[in-house]
Design a protein around this motif. Sequence first.
Motif, mmCIF file in Angstrom:
data_model
loop_
_atom_site.group_PDB
_atom_site.id
_atom_site.type_symbol
_atom_site.label_atom_id
_atom_site.label_comp_id
_atom_site.label_asym_id
_atom_site.label_seq_id
_atom_site.Cartn_x
_atom_site.Cartn_y
_atom_site.Cartn_z
ATOM 1 N N PHE A 74 0.826 -1.207 0.000
ATOM 2 C CA PHE A 74 0.000 0.000 0.000
ATOM 3 C C PHE A 74 0.862 1.260 0.000
ATOM 4 O O PHE A 74 0.573 2.234 -0.706
ATOM 5 N N ILE A 75 1.926 1.243 0.797
ATOM 6 C CA ILE A 75 2.808 2.408 0.854
ATOM 7 C C ILE A 75 3.482 2.639 -0.496
ATOM 8 O O ILE A 75 3.657 3.790 -0.940
ATOM 9 N N LYS A 76 3.844 1.570 -1.192
ATOM 10 C CA LYS A 76 4.507 1.683 -2.488
ATOM 11 C C LYS A 76 3.515 1.868 -3.636
ATOM 12 O O LYS A 76 3.905 1.862 -4.805
ATOM 13 N N LYS A 77 2.213 2.013 -3.314
ATOM 14 C CA LYS A 77 1.158 2.236 -4.288
ATOM 15 C C LYS A 77 0.951 1.036 -5.218
ATOM 16 O O LYS A 77 0.433 1.185 -6.333
ATOM 17 N N ASP A 78 1.347 -0.158 -4.773
ATOM 18 C CA ASP A 78 1.071 -1.354 -5.555
ATOM 19 C C ASP A 78 -0.396 -1.774 -5.423
ATOM 20 O O ASP A 78 -0.937 -2.414 -6.330
ATOM 21 N N ILE A 79 -1.015 -1.468 -4.292
ATOM 22 C CA ILE A 79 -2.448 -1.682 -4.098
ATOM 23 C C ILE A 79 -3.041 -0.398 -3.536
ATOM 24 O O ILE A 79 -2.336 0.391 -2.886
ATOM 25 N N ASP A 80 -4.333 -0.164 -3.797
ATOM 26 C CA ASP A 80 -4.961 1.052 -3.302
ATOM 27 C C ASP A 80 -5.574 0.827 -1.923
ATOM 28 O O ASP A 80 -5.492 -0.278 -1.359
ATOM 29 N N ASN A 81 -6.192 1.878 -1.394
ATOM 30 C CA ASN A 81 -6.703 1.835 -0.030
ATOM 31 C C ASN A 81 -7.836 0.832 0.113
ATOM 32 O O ASN A 81 -7.931 0.112 1.112
ATOM 33 N N GLN A 82 -8.720 0.769 -0.891
ATOM 34 C CA GLN A 82 -9.843 -0.175 -0.809
ATOM 35 C C GLN A 82 -9.347 -1.618 -0.775
ATOM 36 O O GLN A 82 -9.785 -2.428 0.050
#
Length: 788
Positions: free
Chosen positions: A391-399
């Motif tokens: 999540f921090i690396k933007k590989d997955i989003d918040n949802q």
Amino acid sequence: MPFAEAPLLAREYWQGKLKGPVICSDLGWYTKGIYPVFLMQFMLISLFYVVLRILLRPLRQPQFVCSVLAGFLVSPSVLGRTKIFSASTFPHEELLLVRTIGTLALTYLLFLLAVKTDVTVIQRSMRNASIIGSSTMLMTFAALLLMIQTLSLPGIRKGFFHYIFAGIVSLTRFPNVVYAFNELNIMTSDLGQLAMSSSIFSEVLLWAWLFIGIYLRYPAQFIWSILAALGVILGIIFIVRPLIMLIIQRTPEGKPVREFYIMSIFIGSLLVGVLTDMIGSMHFGMLLFGLVIPNGPPLGSTISEKIEAVCTEVLMPIFYVSIGYNMDLALIDFKITSEIFLLTLVCALTRVVGALSAALFCEVRVRHCLLLGLMLNIRGPYDVYLLNRWFIKKDIDNQTFTMAILSDIALTAIVTPLIDRFYNPHTRLIASIPKCTRSMQTAPRNVEMRVLCCVHNEDNVLGIISLLEASNPMPESPICAYVVHLDELIGRTIPIMVPYEKQMTRVRSKSSSQPIMRAFENYSNNSKRLVRVKPYTVIAAYKNMHEYICRLAQEEQIPLIIIPFHGSRDTSNVMELVAFRNLIQNVRIYAPCTVATLVDKGTHCYPSKASSISCAVGVIFIGGTDDREALALAIRMVGQPNVGVAVLRFIFPSVDGDLDGKLDQKLNDELIGVYRAKLHITEGCLYHEVAVEDSDQAMSHIRALKDKFDLIMVGQTRRAGSLFSDNTMLNWSENPELGVIGDFLASSDFCGEVTSVLVMKHHGDPSCSRHNAPNERDREYLLRRTVC
């Protein structure tokens, strides 16, 4: 500029600069209030965790579920929306401190688990573990990759990350399994150890997958990564390992490891973690550094004691705060929710199918194959750590992050109670006890007598040897003593039971079993081959030791277990004392034979090369199964030179009894008859009957025996409803587990430091044959110990 605008500035300042966990340095005026908020969150998550543990305990929920939920409740998306706490109470830049401490906690937790890991467990079950681990991982990876390609899943970054996501999620992490199994109390079980071995193999696949990913994404850097990793491995093996062994050699036996050495190891582990972080993974270095440290005493146990409480109770709660920070239920979409839950369901079912097919190939029973599949579905802190990093690396989003965390919680919340319900260690032990258990009364007197001797420390050795010698080993009926040294599980993750010779070949550090086994070996050599010794070492937590003891007694058809007793007056280590007395209680409950608890008062009667023994043994006989076991052992002692046996039988007024009472009285008379028949052929043995009206008169006669015997044997309990019932008198006992008479005999008022006491307890129907055993199918599983 008002403080409310500080989070925005912090986001702009750190945008694109935050590559990983960093120390929260001087960020200027907008860091005001971070430390008080940090302390407040620590207190709140501790409070919420305790409350959730109390509320979810009836549902058998594990620590992981409660911890993640507590971290979520402390987050800005829950607590920050209340009227008590405003949004400014949770400044964004405060996350830097929380994330750094949380990562440090997880890193040290991995180092701790590596120190406690026994790498030989892979060698003992390499074949089955590799088959099950690889089959489960490959099938789950294929199913996940197919699902990810089929579903839209806009929250997961496209491209090569799909393979990384499917590969990592399909693995079962060893640290997660260890914590869950320790909480479920199934680490000593065969199926639990097979699952842990499979998860260790998954860890190996994880590091292999890491280098494959480097090769596929950065082929130009692959060679340098391999060389750097080999350099770290060789440096740890040929530099760090010899230094660790030198520390162990310089530590005197029985002395604690110097604080300077411990601090050097802690700092060295962080240094290795920093070096391996440069090649892509801090955890890789911490894991290797921990594995080269020998588990157990003196070094491994000391490191565990120093770091475990701080890591698990102080630092880890902050890690769950960092997880809760990034969860936001307000952003959840129904389509994303259903797809993530479907992905988790397919992953869980595929893992069960993979474990089922592989375990069946390894000849594991179908029911246990299904349970093994459930065990490999357990999630833990290292799974949510990877999700948080993605999540921090933007590989997955918040949802996707929020739903993935909730899916892991839901899966663990469902799987853990099922395992606890259908694979309970106490249920297994009860099932392993046949309806007719072995006893001293039915043990043949013309064959080898098998005795399982539990030794806690060196102080127990002389008393047990004296009892073995007094038990009259003869050429037609020698004694085979299974000597088991009970070693508490400190500095290890996986409990084991190994023959002493095999333990010595695999442990280079000094063993506390050496003087104990040497004493029994010397006694066996001096007994003219009348006593044969088979030494074992059990390394397990006290709450699990009884499983190994009972299994060994069941497998070897042993009619008698001897275990030492430490009185309540011994306050040198209260926690250990309580744990060991609980162990004695568990052995009595689940043992398939008679359990003799020896209260050793220091008066020993065993032969040396130049002298023979001289021992006076008394037996208090009132009636019942336990008293008959004491008398049966006394009958075996008759005939031993210089051992005098005296039986004192109390005769109460006859009362109208039921059929069981009459049968019990008949068995009493028959065994007394066997003993009295030996009086005519043996000198120095006595039999005396005393008629008493009630228990008070009986206790008066027992007081008259003070200082007249070296050893007094008595049963623990009598039939319910008898005139000498224990139900009311146990409330006044200092050690109620010894029974009313046993507690009185063991008290300092009666024997002081002169007379030892042996309290006999038999569970089951003693009228059955000792050769009655469970069927072959159950025996294959229930009686199997750790393969060494």
